[in-house]
Design an enzyme around this catalytic site. Structure first.
Site, PDB file in Angstrom:
ATOM      1  N   LEU A  22       0.813  -1.219   0.000  1.00 45.94           N
ATOM      2  CA  LEU A  22       0.000   0.000   0.000  1.00 45.94           C
ATOM      3  C   LEU A  22       0.842   1.262   0.000  1.00 45.94           C
ATOM      4  CD1 LEU A  22      -2.782  -1.044   2.546  1.00 45.94           C
ATOM      5  CD2 LEU A  22      -2.911  -1.026   0.043  1.00 45.94           C
ATOM      6  N   GLY A  23       2.057   1.186   0.504  1.00 40.17           N
ATOM      7  CA  GLY A  23       2.893   2.385   0.536  1.00 40.17           C
ATOM      8  C   GLY A  23       4.066   2.217   1.467  1.00 40.17           C
ATOM      9  N   GLY A  26       8.533   6.666   6.687  1.00 41.30           N
ATOM     10  CA  GLY A  26       9.825   6.780   7.336  1.00 41.30           C
ATOM     11  C   GLY A  26      10.135   5.633   8.267  1.00 41.30           C
ATOM     12  N   MET A  27       9.096   4.964   8.798  1.00 35.71           N
ATOM     13  CA  MET A  27       9.329   3.902   9.772  1.00 35.71           C
ATOM     14  C   MET A  27       9.130   2.505   9.200  1.00 35.71           C
ATOM     15  SD  MET A  27       7.681   5.590  13.174  1.00 35.71           S
ATOM     16  CE  MET A  27       6.401   6.433  12.257  1.00 35.71           C
ATOM     17  N   GLY A  28       8.689   2.409   7.951  1.00 30.96           N
ATOM     18  CA  GLY A  28       8.504   1.082   7.390  1.00 30.96           C
ATOM     19  C   GLY A  28       7.568   1.088   6.198  1.00 30.96           C
ATOM     20  N   VAL A  30       3.811  -0.508   4.394  1.00 29.59           N
ATOM     21  CA  VAL A  30       2.451  -0.930   4.717  1.00 29.59           C
ATOM     22  C   VAL A  30       1.959  -1.868   3.625  1.00 29.59           C
ATOM     23  CG1 VAL A  30       0.114  -0.184   5.279  1.00 29.59           C
ATOM     24  CG2 VAL A  30       2.053   1.289   5.837  1.00 29.59           C
ATOM     25  N   LYS A  44       1.553  -2.838   9.021  1.00 32.55           N
ATOM     26  CA  LYS A  44       2.695  -1.928   8.944  1.00 32.55           C
ATOM     27  C   LYS A  44       3.931  -2.652   9.472  1.00 32.55           C
ATOM     28  CE  LYS A  44       4.216   2.712   9.385  1.00 32.55           C
ATOM     29  NZ  LYS A  44       3.764   4.093   9.343  1.00 32.55           N
ATOM     30  N   ASP A 138       2.665  12.572  14.032  1.00 31.36           N
ATOM     31  CA  ASP A 138       2.853  12.693  12.579  1.00 31.36           C
ATOM     32  C   ASP A 138       1.504  12.901  11.901  1.00 31.36           C
ATOM     33  OD1 ASP A 138       4.200  12.845  10.184  1.00 31.36           O
ATOM     34  OD2 ASP A 138       4.354  10.676   9.900  1.00 31.36           O
TER      35      ASP A 138
END
Length: 538
Positions: A22-23, A26-28, A30, A44, A138
């Protein structure tokens, strides 16, 4: 939005079959996945380099547990997590619908009625998130989904865990999106964590973007944008009416000058016709049914607490009238309906179990949202607080002294003049404390007149990494800020709580060493509870 699986993407994550990517963030990454029960979910996956960081895993676990306390009607519900997987992952409800960023990019700035609906929906979500003791960190248009059933705010729950793991965030790198960062987010030298007011700033920037299609602090470079956030007023050209005033307040440089999420919601519901003709009809001031005025507080100190206990307002009350929604637009009503249905959970935490031990909507009987309250950024309570008739509520509001009773061993904490927290019989003046609310957290302050220096409880880490409780200066730092979670009742029927340092872990009792200490538990249950025993007005 589907971007397609790439070579090397996992086929499965735990019991979840991976279907699509899905995308990325910055942290991983999805992924769209299917649960063993056939439900579509979003998974995620945390960046692989964090897999071997035990500190991150502990924080990740803590933040996931917090995120689970947020009422799911306005967020993507947290369904599962595995901090011990390689790499760790988080499973949330899959929400079909474009992000606000996609909507504005493809359709342009929003019209008045739709803009007002978005503003209300995100403010409602922040009220729930902050009420559970979570800070998003965020919030941005890409993290607001415009779903058929209403607004959903996503991607909270692990940002704080990631940001606090300092070896994975360089000094010039912060979790978040620059255009939506509050000025205090850039002040890394103070050591003070950004509080809920940073999310309010992001709400203001987000609403301005939705109204105009551009950032209110847009610059030619990241450095220019940061400097505008720090030094310049926002450019709100194109945004008018009462909504402009609320957005301006949300974008104040001083965190203490910004409204709370609940104040934003109140302002949106009590405002006259928002932006231009054709907006929602005028709404009277409102309190959702079955929510006490205290629980729907209207200033920075009136926040939700478990079982409907809210801290008393420190700046008075503007008065409330029941909502008359007959003239409101259908979009606004659609956003408001969940607040009516879930009002007690949203504004007053989870309900106590009944005599049969059940809780509404399947909520756990032994756990609840964080007790929350607020003061200005200085951490000092405002003058002349109204003393509540409920001593528990008043203690949580910092208005009454108490013994900090350790339930499991029927003893009380004390802070003697030598400066190390001890466990005793609670008879001396060194056993009397008061809570000082700071954002969604608290400082625990001794009222012993002999401790003029370092009267607040803080965490001390020795050379071997052992964490104990000691006296500390009363400044809000990672060592002196504690979150308080409701954990049922003690054997005398009093509300009991776990006390947790976000930086260092839960406050625990060691039966072997017979002393109090602080440490992350991992998957072990919290087995140290405290109750507040009233000892009179401050």
């Amino acid at each position: 939005m589907s971007v397609g699986l790439r070579p090397g993407d996992p086929a499965r994550l735990g019991g979840y079959e991976v279907l699509d990517r899905l995308g990325d963030g910055g942290m991983g990454s999805v992924f769209l996945a299917r649960s063993p029960q056939g439900r579509l979910v979003a998974v995620k996956v945390v960046r692989a380099e964090l897999s071997h960081d035990e500190e991150f895993r502990g924080r990740f676990r803590s933040e996931v547990n917090r995120a689970r306390q947020v009422p799911p009607f306005c967020t993507a519900e947290v369904l599962d997590a595995d901090p011990d997987h390689e790499p760790p992952y988080l499973v949330v409800e899959y929400v079909e619908g474009p992000s606000l960023a996609e909507v504005v990019r493809t359709q342009g700035p929003l019209g008045a009625a739709r803009l007002h609906s978005i503003a209300v929906g995100v403010a409602t979500a922040l009220t729930a998130i902050h009420g559970a003791g979570v800070i998003h960190r965020d919030l941005k248009p890409a993290n607001v989904l415009v779903a058929p059933g209403g607004i959903k705010v996503i991607d909270f729950g692990i940002a704080r865990a990631f940001e606090a793991t300092s070896q994975h965030t360089r000094t010039n790198q912060m979790v978040g999106t620059l255009s939506y960062m509050a000025p205090e987010r850039f002040d890394t030298a103070s050591g003070r964590p950004a509080g809920p007011a940073a999310d309010i700033f992001a709400w203001g920037a987000l609403v301005a973007y939705a109204a105009t299609g551009r950032s209110p602090f847009g610059g030619d470079s990241p450095t220019a944008t940061a400097m505008r956030i720090l030094t310049q007023p926002p450019d709100l050209t194109g945004l008018g009416g009462p909504l402009r005033e609320l957005v301006s307040r949300a974008l104040e440089k001083d965190p203490a000058a910004r409204p709370t999420a609940r104040e934003l919601l109140d302002g949106l519901l009590t405002a006259a016709t928002p932006v231009g003709a054709g907006g929602p009809a005028q709404l009277s001031g409102a309190t959702p049914p079955n929510v006490s005025p205290a629980a729907s507080g209207d200033d920075q100190s009136a926040r939700s607490t478990p079982s409907g206990l809210a801290t008393a307002g420190r700046a008075g009350s503007r008065g409330r009238r029941w909502l008359t929604a007959l003239g409101a637009t259908a979009a606004l009503i659609a956003v408001l309906v969940p607040a009516f249905l879930f009002g007690p959970q949203l504004l007053g935490g989870r309900s106590e179990p009944d005599q049969a031990g059940s809780t509404p909507s399947g909520s756990p009987a032994t756990s609840g949202p964080a007790v929350t309250a607020s003061t200005p950024a200085s951490g000092k309570p405002s003058a002349s607080p109204a003393v509540s008739a409920d001593p528990t509520q008043a203690m949580l509001a910092g208005q009454r002294r108490f013994l900090l009773h350790l339930v499991e061993i029927d003893r009380d904490l004390s802070l003697p003049s030598h400066g190390e927290v001890e466990v005793g019989d609670g008879t001396g003046k060194d056993a009397l404390f008061v809570l000082e609310p700071v954002g969604v957290d608290f400082m625990i302050k001794s009222v012993n007149p002999e401790i003029a220096h370092r009267p607040c409880v803080g965490v001390k880490v020795d050379s071997e990494g052992y964490k104990s409780l000691v006296g500390a200066d009363c400044r809000p730092t990672k060592a002196t800020l504690f979150t308080i979670f409701r954990e049922g009742k003690d054997d005398k029927g009093r509300a009991s709580y776990s006390i947790i340092s976000e930086e260092y872990g839960p406050v625990q009792w060691s039966p072997t060493k017979r002393e109090i200490f602080v440490e992350f538990l991992g998957d072990a249950p919290l087995d140290t509870r405290f109750s507040l025993v009233d000892r009179g007005a401050v």
